[in-house]
Design a protein around this motif. Sequence first.
Motif, PDB file in Angstrom:
ATOM      1  N   GLU A   1       0.870  -1.141  -0.054  1.00  0.00           N
ATOM      2  CA  GLU A   1       0.026   0.023  -0.066  1.00  0.00           C
ATOM      3  C   GLU A   1       1.010   1.359   0.175  1.00  0.00           C
ATOM      4  N   LEU A   2       1.913   1.166   0.701  1.00  0.00           N
ATOM      5  CA  LEU A   2       2.866   2.508   0.892  1.00  0.00           C
ATOM      6  C   LEU A   2       3.427   2.554  -0.674  1.00  0.00           C
ATOM      7  N   TRP A   3       3.906   1.667  -1.315  1.00  0.00           N
ATOM      8  CA  TRP A   3       4.524   1.764  -2.588  1.00  0.00           C
ATOM      9  C   TRP A   3       3.508   2.224  -3.501  1.00  0.00           C
ATOM     10  N   ASP A   4       2.187   1.729  -3.463  1.00  0.00           N
ATOM     11  CA  ASP A   4       1.109   2.236  -4.307  1.00  0.00           C
ATOM     12  C   ASP A   4       0.850   3.516  -4.029  1.00  0.00           C
ATOM     13  N   PHE A   5       0.806   4.169  -2.901  1.00  0.00           N
ATOM     14  CA  PHE A   5       0.801   5.346  -2.711  1.00  0.00           C
ATOM     15  C   PHE A   5       1.752   6.309  -3.355  1.00  0.00           C
ATOM     16  N   CYS A   6       2.828   5.964  -2.885  1.00  0.00           N
ATOM     17  CA  CYS A   6       4.045   6.666  -3.664  1.00  0.00           C
ATOM     18  C   CYS A   6       3.981   6.828  -5.085  1.00  0.00           C
ATOM     19  N   ALA A   7       3.673   5.679  -5.576  1.00  0.00           N
ATOM     20  CA  ALA A   7       3.621   5.625  -7.022  1.00  0.00           C
ATOM     21  C   ALA A   7       2.375   6.564  -7.777  1.00  0.00           C
ATOM     22  N   GLU A   8       1.168   6.685  -6.999  1.00  0.00           N
ATOM     23  CA  GLU A   8       0.209   7.713  -7.261  1.00  0.00           C
ATOM     24  C   GLU A   8       0.487   8.860  -6.876  1.00  0.00           C
ATOM     25  N   THR A   9       1.250   9.383  -6.039  1.00  0.00           N
ATOM     26  CA  THR A   9       1.534  10.774  -5.665  1.00  0.00           C
ATOM     27  C   THR A   9       2.610  11.258  -6.162  1.00  0.00           C
ATOM     28  N   VAL A  10       3.746  10.621  -5.925  1.00  0.00           N
ATOM     29  CA  VAL A  10       5.215  11.271  -6.421  1.00  0.00           C
ATOM     30  C   VAL A  10       5.526  10.835  -7.830  1.00  0.00           C
ATOM     31  N   GLY A  11       5.016   9.616  -8.260  1.00  0.00           N
ATOM     32  CA  GLY A  11       5.158   9.059  -9.647  1.00  0.00           C
ATOM     33  C   GLY A  11       5.044  10.125 -10.805  1.00  0.00           C
ATOM     34  N   PRO A  12       3.770  10.828 -10.781  1.00  0.00           N
ATOM     35  CA  PRO A  12       3.684  11.655 -11.935  1.00  0.00           C
ATOM     36  C   PRO A  12       4.792  13.041 -11.704  1.00  0.00           C
ATOM     37  N   LEU A  13       5.341  13.357 -10.801  1.00  0.00           N
ATOM     38  CA  LEU A  13       6.291  14.635 -10.352  1.00  0.00           C
ATOM     39  C   LEU A  13       7.620  13.843 -10.929  1.00  0.00           C
ATOM     40  N   GLU A  14       7.881  12.425 -10.883  1.00  0.00           N
ATOM     41  CA  GLU A  14       9.314  11.968 -11.244  1.00  0.00           C
ATOM     42  C   GLU A  14       9.122  11.985 -12.766  1.00  0.00           C
ATOM     43  N   ARG A  15       7.987  11.432 -13.425  1.00  0.00           N
ATOM     44  CA  ARG A  15       8.154  11.386 -14.844  1.00  0.00           C
ATOM     45  C   ARG A  15       8.044  12.720 -15.443  1.00  0.00           C
ATOM     46  N   TYR A  16       7.310  13.675 -14.851  1.00  0.00           N
ATOM     47  CA  TYR A  16       7.387  15.036 -15.478  1.00  0.00           C
ATOM     48  C   TYR A  16       8.927  15.480 -15.295  1.00  0.00           C
ATOM     49  N   ASP A  17       9.519  15.346 -14.063  1.00  0.00           N
ATOM     50  CA  ASP A  17      11.224  15.788 -14.206  1.00  0.00           C
ATOM     51  C   ASP A  17      11.820  14.952 -15.172  1.00  0.00           C
ATOM     52  N   GLU A  18      11.591  13.712 -15.507  1.00  0.00           N
ATOM     53  CA  GLU A  18      12.266  12.920 -16.287  1.00  0.00           C
ATOM     54  C   GLU A  18      12.139  13.504 -17.811  1.00  0.00           C
ATOM     55  N   ARG A  19      10.956  13.704 -18.164  1.00  0.00           N
ATOM     56  CA  ARG A  19      10.545  14.236 -19.633  1.00  0.00           C
ATOM     57  C   ARG A  19      11.149  15.581 -19.725  1.00  0.00           C
ATOM     58  N   HIS A  20      11.136  16.553 -18.706  1.00  0.00           N
ATOM     59  CA  HIS A  20      11.346  17.839 -18.881  1.00  0.00           C
ATOM     60  C   HIS A  20      12.583  18.476 -18.301  1.00  0.00           C
ATOM     61  N   ASP A  21      13.502  17.430 -17.769  1.00  0.00           N
ATOM     62  CA  ASP A  21      14.874  17.980 -16.981  1.00  0.00           C
ATOM     63  C   ASP A  21      14.439  18.722 -15.962  1.00  0.00           C
ATOM     64  N   GLY A  22      13.199  18.389 -15.086  1.00  0.00           N
ATOM     65  CA  GLY A  22      12.771  19.459 -14.099  1.00  0.00           C
ATOM     66  C   GLY A  22      13.171  18.766 -12.813  1.00  0.00           C
ATOM     67  N   SER A  23      12.820  19.855 -11.666  1.00  0.00           N
ATOM     68  CA  SER A  23      13.101  19.344 -10.480  1.00  0.00           C
ATOM     69  C   SER A  23      11.848  19.636  -9.377  1.00  0.00           C
ATOM     70  N   LEU A  24      10.919  19.077  -9.863  1.00  0.00           N
ATOM     71  CA  LEU A  24       9.633  19.082  -9.111  1.00  0.00           C
ATOM     72  C   LEU A  24       9.914  18.108  -8.029  1.00  0.00           C
ATOM     73  N   VAL A  25      10.457  17.113  -7.907  1.00  0.00           N
ATOM     74  CA  VAL A  25      10.643  16.112  -6.687  1.00  0.00           C
ATOM     75  C   VAL A  25      11.678  16.814  -5.767  1.00  0.00           C
ATOM     76  N   GLU A  26      12.833  17.524  -6.190  1.00  0.00           N
ATOM     77  CA  GLU A  26      13.762  18.133  -5.215  1.00  0.00           C
ATOM     78  C   GLU A  26      12.909  19.193  -4.659  1.00  0.00           C
ATOM     79  N   THR A  27      12.023  19.797  -5.243  1.00  0.00           N
ATOM     80  CA  THR A  27      11.196  21.162  -4.763  1.00  0.00           C
ATOM     81  C   THR A  27      10.313  20.764  -3.660  1.00  0.00           C
ATOM     82  N   VAL A  28       9.574  19.535  -3.879  1.00  0.00           N
ATOM     83  CA  VAL A  28       8.582  19.107  -3.032  1.00  0.00           C
ATOM     84  C   VAL A  28       9.390  18.571  -1.704  1.00  0.00           C
ATOM     85  N   GLY A  29      10.682  17.880  -2.075  1.00  0.00           N
ATOM     86  CA  GLY A  29      11.416  17.531  -0.889  1.00  0.00           C
ATOM     87  C   GLY A  29      11.920  18.395  -0.072  1.00  0.00           C
TER      88      GLY A  29
END
Length: 187
Positions: A133-161
């Motif tokens: 359940e924890l892994w699923d929750f992370c995939a649902e909430t953080v996953g889209p940010l990770e994918r965006y960062d990968e596609r756009h060389d972004g730093s949303l995950v770092e910003t939220v962290g």
Amino acid sequence: ILERSADEATVQRLKHRFRQAVENWLETAWPLPTMTWEHSDALVVLAPARDERAAFLQRVETLRNHVQLRLAGPSISAGVGESRHNMLELRDSYAEAEHAVRIGSAVFGNGTTTAYRDLGVYRLLFHLRDQKELWDFCAETVGPLERYDERHDGSLVETVGTYLDLQGNVTRAAEALHLHRNGLLYR
């Protein structure tokens, strides 16, 4: 942490030196009687917590640092459970110290002193770490940010962290990320 190739005699010599370093320091630097015993690869110290909490934690950190320097090799981590007034509750304090050292090593790295009380939400998350359940929750909430960062060389995950590490303080997070406050809010 010993190399896997260390033979049993080497491990036992190191454990003996570890125990001696702890007991010698306790005899000279801890003003009240303590009790120590070995448990697996750990040395458990039962010590009266009559100092103010910050002073007690500093005393434990000084002990940990002293022993690590004396052994000149493996990193030493320490966990501190809550003090108890009832002898029957010492088991709870021991369990807290055990959790603190495991969580502290995982979160802050080896060679640290971690108090159970200071772990905050990590106390809860640690127990969930192996649940799907924890892994699923992370995939649902953080996953889209990770994918965006990968596609756009972004730093949303770092910003939220950074924002979360600074406990939601927008001004401090913007400073840490070298952004204008509005730029952080836009992200």
